[in-house]
Design a protein around this motif. Structure first.
Motif, mmCIF file in Angstrom:
data_model
loop_
_atom_site.group_PDB
_atom_site.id
_atom_site.type_symbol
_atom_site.label_atom_id
_atom_site.label_comp_id
_atom_site.label_asym_id
_atom_site.label_seq_id
_atom_site.Cartn_x
_atom_site.Cartn_y
_atom_site.Cartn_z
ATOM 1 N N LEU A 152 -78.588 -21.339 38.362
ATOM 2 C CA LEU A 152 -79.143 -21.731 39.653
ATOM 3 C C LEU A 152 -78.516 -20.856 40.728
ATOM 4 C CD1 LEU A 152 -78.756 -24.433 37.812
ATOM 5 C CD2 LEU A 152 -79.550 -25.550 39.839
ATOM 6 N N THR A 153 -79.278 -20.565 41.759
ATOM 7 C CA THR A 153 -78.741 -19.834 42.903
ATOM 8 C C THR A 153 -79.103 -20.578 44.177
ATOM 9 O OG1 THR A 153 -80.698 -18.411 43.137
ATOM 10 C CG2 THR A 153 -78.895 -17.593 41.743
ATOM 11 N N SER A 154 -78.187 -20.518 45.136
ATOM 12 C CA SER A 154 -78.402 -21.197 46.412
ATOM 13 C C SER A 154 -77.624 -20.463 47.498
ATOM 14 C CB SER A 154 -77.934 -22.648 46.312
ATOM 15 O OG SER A 154 -78.148 -23.322 47.535
ATOM 16 N N SER A 155 -78.078 -20.631 48.703
ATOM 17 C CA SER A 155 -77.429 -20.027 49.855
ATOM 18 C C SER A 155 -77.006 -21.118 50.822
ATOM 19 C CB SER A 155 -78.405 -19.074 50.547
ATOM 20 O OG SER A 155 -77.985 -18.779 51.850
ATOM 21 N N ALA A 156 -75.867 -20.933 51.473
ATOM 22 C CA ALA A 156 -75.431 -21.901 52.489
ATOM 23 C C ALA A 156 -76.437 -21.953 53.635
ATOM 24 C CB ALA A 156 -74.048 -21.527 53.005
ATOM 25 N N ASP A 157 -77.122 -20.816 53.886
ATOM 26 C CA ASP A 157 -78.123 -20.758 54.950
ATOM 27 C C ASP A 157 -79.351 -21.605 54.626
ATOM 28 O OD1 ASP A 157 -76.439 -18.934 56.148
ATOM 29 O OD2 ASP A 157 -77.571 -17.188 55.476
ATOM 30 N N LEU A 158 -79.713 -21.682 53.334
ATOM 31 C CA LEU A 158 -80.909 -22.409 52.905
ATOM 32 C C LEU A 158 -80.587 -23.282 51.694
ATOM 33 C CD1 LEU A 158 -83.412 -19.437 53.170
ATOM 34 C CD2 LEU A 158 -83.376 -21.437 54.643
ATOM 35 N N PRO A 159 -79.795 -24.343 51.883
ATOM 36 C CA PRO A 159 -79.395 -25.167 50.732
ATOM 37 C C PRO A 159 -80.558 -25.880 50.049
ATOM 38 C CG PRO A 159 -78.714 -26.199 52.777
ATOM 39 C CD PRO A 159 -79.253 -24.844 53.128
ATOM 40 N N SER A 160 -81.711 -25.971 50.716
ATOM 41 C CA SER A 160 -82.869 -26.627 50.101
ATOM 42 C C SER A 160 -83.723 -25.641 49.298
ATOM 43 C CB SER A 160 -83.732 -27.293 51.172
ATOM 44 O OG SER A 160 -84.264 -26.314 52.042
ATOM 45 N N GLN A 161 -83.259 -24.416 49.180
ATOM 46 C CA GLN A 161 -83.965 -23.389 48.416
ATOM 47 C C GLN A 161 -83.127 -23.011 47.196
ATOM 48 O OE1 GLN A 161 -87.037 -21.865 49.114
ATOM 49 N NE2 GLN A 161 -87.278 -23.441 50.664
ATOM 50 N N VAL A 162 -83.186 -23.800 46.149
ATOM 51 C CA VAL A 162 -82.425 -23.539 44.931
ATOM 52 C C VAL A 162 -83.367 -22.915 43.911
ATOM 53 C CG1 VAL A 162 -81.078 -24.570 43.062
ATOM 54 C CG2 VAL A 162 -80.890 -25.480 45.389
ATOM 55 N N MET A 163 -83.026 -21.724 43.456
ATOM 56 C CA MET A 163 -83.813 -21.074 42.414
ATOM 57 C C MET A 163 -83.177 -21.375 41.068
ATOM 58 S SD MET A 163 -85.153 -17.456 43.849
ATOM 59 C CE MET A 163 -86.375 -17.409 42.564
ATOM 60 N N PRO A 189 -90.448 -18.943 19.155
ATOM 61 C CA PRO A 189 -90.812 -18.338 20.441
ATOM 62 C C PRO A 189 -90.112 -19.059 21.598
ATOM 63 C CG PRO A 189 -92.773 -18.853 19.145
ATOM 64 C CD PRO A 189 -91.606 -19.480 18.449
ATOM 65 N N GLY A 190 -89.540 -18.276 22.472
ATOM 66 C CA GLY A 190 -88.898 -18.813 23.666
ATOM 67 C C GLY A 190 -89.650 -18.379 24.903
ATOM 68 N N VAL A 191 -89.294 -18.994 26.014
ATOM 69 C CA VAL A 191 -89.931 -18.659 27.285
ATOM 70 C C VAL A 191 -88.857 -18.578 28.370
ATOM 71 C CG1 VAL A 191 -90.471 -21.062 27.850
ATOM 72 C CG2 VAL A 191 -91.817 -19.239 28.869
ATOM 73 N N LEU A 192 -88.996 -17.573 29.222
ATOM 74 C CA LEU A 192 -88.126 -17.422 30.390
ATOM 75 C C LEU A 192 -88.822 -18.105 31.554
ATOM 76 C CD1 LEU A 192 -87.446 -13.647 29.825
ATOM 77 C CD2 LEU A 192 -85.780 -15.485 29.558
ATOM 78 N N GLN A 193 -88.088 -18.914 32.291
ATOM 79 C CA GLN A 193 -88.689 -19.667 33.384
ATOM 80 C C GLN A 193 -87.954 -19.410 34.695
ATOM 81 O OE1 GLN A 193 -90.406 -23.685 31.982
ATOM 82 N NE2 GLN A 193 -88.349 -23.545 31.098
ATOM 83 N N THR A 194 -88.724 -19.398 35.752
ATOM 84 C CA THR A 194 -88.195 -19.304 37.107
ATOM 85 C C THR A 194 -88.915 -20.371 37.917
ATOM 86 O OG1 THR A 194 -87.878 -16.921 36.904
ATOM 87 C CG2 THR A 194 -87.934 -17.824 39.132
ATOM 88 N N ARG A 195 -88.157 -21.188 38.602
ATOM 89 C CA ARG A 195 -88.768 -22.243 39.406
ATOM 90 C C ARG A 195 -87.831 -22.604 40.567
ATOM 91 N NH1 ARG A 195 -86.941 -24.017 34.707
ATOM 92 N NH2 ARG A 195 -85.606 -25.823 34.565
ATOM 93 N N MET A 196 -88.329 -23.453 41.449
ATOM 94 C CA MET A 196 -87.551 -23.890 42.602
ATOM 95 C C MET A 196 -87.168 -25.357 42.450
ATOM 96 S SD MET A 196 -87.436 -21.170 44.500
ATOM 97 C CE MET A 196 -86.789 -21.847 46.002
ATOM 98 N N MET A 197 -86.004 -25.701 43.000
ATOM 99 C CA MET A 197 -85.556 -27.093 43.120
ATOM 100 C C MET A 197 -85.221 -27.322 44.586
ATOM 101 S SD MET A 197 -82.945 -27.490 39.858
ATOM 102 C CE MET A 197 -82.165 -28.927 40.542
ATOM 103 N N LYS A 198 -85.239 -28.580 45.001
ATOM 104 C CA LYS A 198 -84.927 -28.897 46.396
ATOM 105 C C LYS A 198 -83.437 -28.916 46.677
ATOM 106 C CE LYS A 198 -89.195 -31.216 47.395
ATOM 107 N NZ LYS A 198 -89.865 -32.361 47.954
ATOM 108 N N LYS A 199 -82.626 -29.221 45.637
ATOM 109 C CA LYS A 199 -81.177 -29.251 45.850
ATOM 110 C C LYS A 199 -80.467 -29.072 44.513
ATOM 111 C CE LYS A 199 -81.137 -34.273 45.713
ATOM 112 N NZ LYS A 199 -80.765 -35.505 46.363
ATOM 113 N N LEU A 200 -79.199 -28.758 44.606
ATOM 114 C CA LEU A 200 -78.377 -28.601 43.410
ATOM 115 C C LEU A 200 -78.130 -29.966 42.766
ATOM 116 C CD1 LEU A 200 -75.705 -26.149 44.833
ATOM 117 C CD2 LEU A 200 -77.363 -25.618 43.037
ATOM 118 N N PRO A 201 -78.028 -30.000 41.443
ATOM 119 C CA PRO A 201 -77.676 -31.266 40.782
ATOM 120 C C PRO A 201 -76.294 -31.730 41.242
ATOM 121 C CG PRO A 201 -78.393 -29.622 39.187
ATOM 122 C CD PRO A 201 -78.256 -28.922 40.493
ATOM 123 N N LYS A 202 -76.091 -33.049 41.270
ATOM 124 C CA LYS A 202 -74.805 -33.600 41.705
ATOM 125 C C LYS A 202 -73.771 -33.618 40.592
ATOM 126 C CE LYS A 202 -76.729 -36.309 45.393
ATOM 127 N NZ LYS A 202 -76.776 -37.538 46.129
#
Length: 171
Positions: free
Chosen positions: A60-71, A96-109
């Protein structure tokens, strides 16, 4: 079916995030299994932290500037609830495997660990990494645990191994 350079699910996601100062995390969630008893067993093992290996790991990646934008970036079987995926896991065969990219609203607690920071464009770095990633999944040899070693983002090697050692010493 799999192979190097297979398409990435939802690869067009590109949040309006700054190019510098992105935090990189590894998170664990319960493994998905065939409905019924296998799924209950996996959820129970995860809830009680019975085994480090009975978890699905993702980046997961997140920025302090946009904490609601978790990739979220991860690698898993194309059909994780399939009996064939379960049999392949037991036998060590590739599926067969799959690579996924998606967005989450916040980091898991819970079960989410900061493993470093990224100074490069995250989407470009992951795209380059994914274009060379073999999507034939072999549980224990080439799976989500190997995918989450985020050297392309943080410059650090064996991140998951260090996390595992740290979690084992705490328990």
């Amino acid at each position: 079916m799999g192979g190097i350079g297979m398409p990435v699910v939802n690869s067009s996601l590109k949040p309006p995030a700054p190019a510098r100062g992105i935090d990189v995390f590894v998170a664990a969630v319960p493994l998905t299994a065939t409905k019924g008893a296998p799924q209950l067993l996996m959820s129970t093992a995860y809830s009680f932290s019975l085994s480090w290996d009975l978890q699905h790991f993702m980046v997961l990646t997140s920025s302090a500037d946009l904490p609601s934008q978790v990739m979220v970036f991860d690698f898993q079987p194309q059909d994780p609830e399939s009996i064939y995926a379960a049999l392949a896991a037991i036998s060590g065969r590739k599926i067969p495997g799959v690579l996924q990219t998606r967005m989450m609203k916040k980091l898991p607690k819970t079960k989410c660990w900061k493993v470093g920071s990224c100074k490069v464009d995250v989407v470009d770095a992951i795209h380059k990494f994914n274009s060379n990633w073999d999507t034939d999944l072999i549980i224990g040899r080439h799976d989500c645990r190997h995918y989450t070693n985020v050297e392309c983002l943080t410059g650090k090697k064996y991140v998951l191994d260090r996390l595992r050692t740290r979690q084992t010493s705490i328990a």
